[in-house]
Write an enzyme that holds these catalytic residues in place. Structure first.
Site, PDB file in Angstrom:
ATOM      1  N   ALA A 106       1.957   5.874   2.109  1.00  0.00           N
ATOM      2  CA  ALA A 106       2.102   7.123   2.863  1.00  0.00           C
ATOM      3  C   ALA A 106       0.712   7.638   3.251  1.00  0.00           C
ATOM      4  O   ALA A 106      -0.240   7.497   2.483  1.00  0.00           O
ATOM      5  CB  ALA A 106       2.830   8.172   2.021  1.00  0.00           C
ATOM      6  N   LYS A 107       0.633   8.240   4.426  1.00  0.00           N
ATOM      7  CA  LYS A 107      -0.648   8.796   4.865  1.00  0.00           C
ATOM      8  C   LYS A 107      -0.712  10.265   4.442  1.00  0.00           C
ATOM      9  O   LYS A 107      -0.476  11.181   5.239  1.00  0.00           O
ATOM     10  CB  LYS A 107      -0.800   8.622   6.384  1.00  0.00           C
ATOM     11  CG  LYS A 107      -0.943   7.152   6.788  1.00  0.00           C
ATOM     12  CD  LYS A 107      -1.124   6.978   8.286  1.00  0.00           C
ATOM     13  CE  LYS A 107      -2.502   7.338   8.779  1.00  0.00           C
ATOM     14  NZ  LYS A 107      -3.534   6.351   8.355  1.00  0.00           N
ATOM     15  N   ILE A 108      -0.995  10.455   3.161  1.00  0.00           N
ATOM     16  CA  ILE A 108      -1.095  11.792   2.577  1.00  0.00           C
ATOM     17  C   ILE A 108      -2.555  12.233   2.626  1.00  0.00           C
ATOM     18  O   ILE A 108      -3.441  11.530   2.140  1.00  0.00           O
ATOM     19  CB  ILE A 108      -0.565  11.797   1.130  1.00  0.00           C
ATOM     20  CG1 ILE A 108       0.926  11.437   1.121  1.00  0.00           C
ATOM     21  CG2 ILE A 108      -0.788  13.163   0.476  1.00  0.00           C
ATOM     22  CD1 ILE A 108       1.508  11.247  -0.269  1.00  0.00           C
TER      23      ILE A 108
END
Length: 304
Positions: free
Chosen positions: A153-155
């Site tokens: 995930a691109k957190i």
């Protein structure tokens, strides 16, 4: 010339798009983002967004990890982006950054009763790296694990990890770094996926090797098989395999295709950009500009 962004459900000049200093995402990194590229094709005077639906699908999936709502459908996200690029009218390649963030104005890290908001901005962007090949190292930092902050995930907050990796590499005289997983196997670059060329075959890490499941990575795998007639192997990679590879390159939306010529001061191949890396780079550059009919559907014109 006024540059526009989309913020709080409307288009506005960039300088007017602000958030309070107490915004939860600013205090705790509780936001998700995407990196998307748009390419200007001078031959037909059109700007194409590359694979926006795949990017927004990943964007929505990233948000699920932070208990975020789907504020728009994928088609609505794409339509907003097309309108933004029409307003900015760059007539050159551009980078786009959609962000969904927790907007509560309070102290405390929890995600409950914490409304989600959406913003997206863009700016002109040429090549992220020089084309004569990168000199990289293996970082002393490890990749954050799936059971801490999942790399798939691109957190936003997770990218402090990438910042430490890339900054230390540059301070030590390298262009960037390769990072190992928590188990000591090769993961990816600081914020890019990694491919090796081994005896004419592309080798890359698996999607369960603590990496981002890259849209560019998936594109390269498909193009390598269907156009370049290359075998592609997804598997666990040991650190020592890096040094004996014939070629290597990073890939990602920002980096695009970035050949690597040395790792830990060891030449990769003959220390120059290799033929397969060059073939991949040239093909990719044509595909993203809508010049390869078979893959034109990946390229969404902002005028359609």
């Amino acid at each position: 010339m006024t540059e526009y962004v989309y913020h709080e459900e409307k288009f506005m000049p960039k300088e007017k798009a602000v958030i309070p200093i107490t915004t939860h995402a600013f205090l705790y990194g509780t936001a998700v983002f995407e990196g998307i590229r748009a390419y200007y094709n001078k031959d037909d005077d059109k700007t194409y967004i590359f694979r926006p639906k795949e990017h927004f699908e990943r964007f929505i999936n990233s948000g699920k990890l932070l208990y975020m709502e789907e504020l728009h459908t994928i088609d609505e996200y794409v339509d907003i982006l097309k309108e933004l690029l029409r307003k900015n009218n760059y007539k050159k390649d551009a980078y786009i950054r959609p962000i969904m963030y927790k907007s509560a104005n309070r102290i405390g890290p929890h995600l409950i009763d914490n409304p989600d908001k959406y913003s997206v901005f863009s700016f002109p962007m040429d090549d992220y790296f020089a084309s004569d090949g990168l000199k990289v190292c293996v970082s002393s930092w490890r990749k954050n694990s799936d059971n801490s902050i999942p790399p798939r995930a691109k957190i936003n907050g997770a990218y402090a990890n990438a910042s430490l990796i890339s900054t230390d590499a540059r301070l030590n005289g390298y262009n960037d770094a390769i990072v190992l997983s928590q188990s000591g196997k090769v993961a990816e670059g600081a914020a890019m996926n990694l491919f090796l060329v081994v005896k004419g075959k592309l080798v890359t890490t698996t999607t369960t090797s603590e990496i981002l499941t890259g849209v560019t990575r998936n594109t390269i795998i498909q193009l390598a098989k269907e156009v370049l007639n290359l075998e592609v192997e997804e598997r666990v990679i040991d650190r020592s395999e890096l040094y004996s590879a014939d070629e290597a390159f990073f890939c990602g939306t920002g980096a695009q295709i970035a050949p690597i010529v040395s790792i830990d001061n060891r030449n990769i191949g003959d220390g120059k950009v290799g033929k397969i890396s060059t073939d991949v780079l040239n093909l990719y550059n044509d595909v993203v500009r809508g010049k390869v009919p078979k893959y034109k559907e990946w390229c969404v014109s902002i005028d359609d």
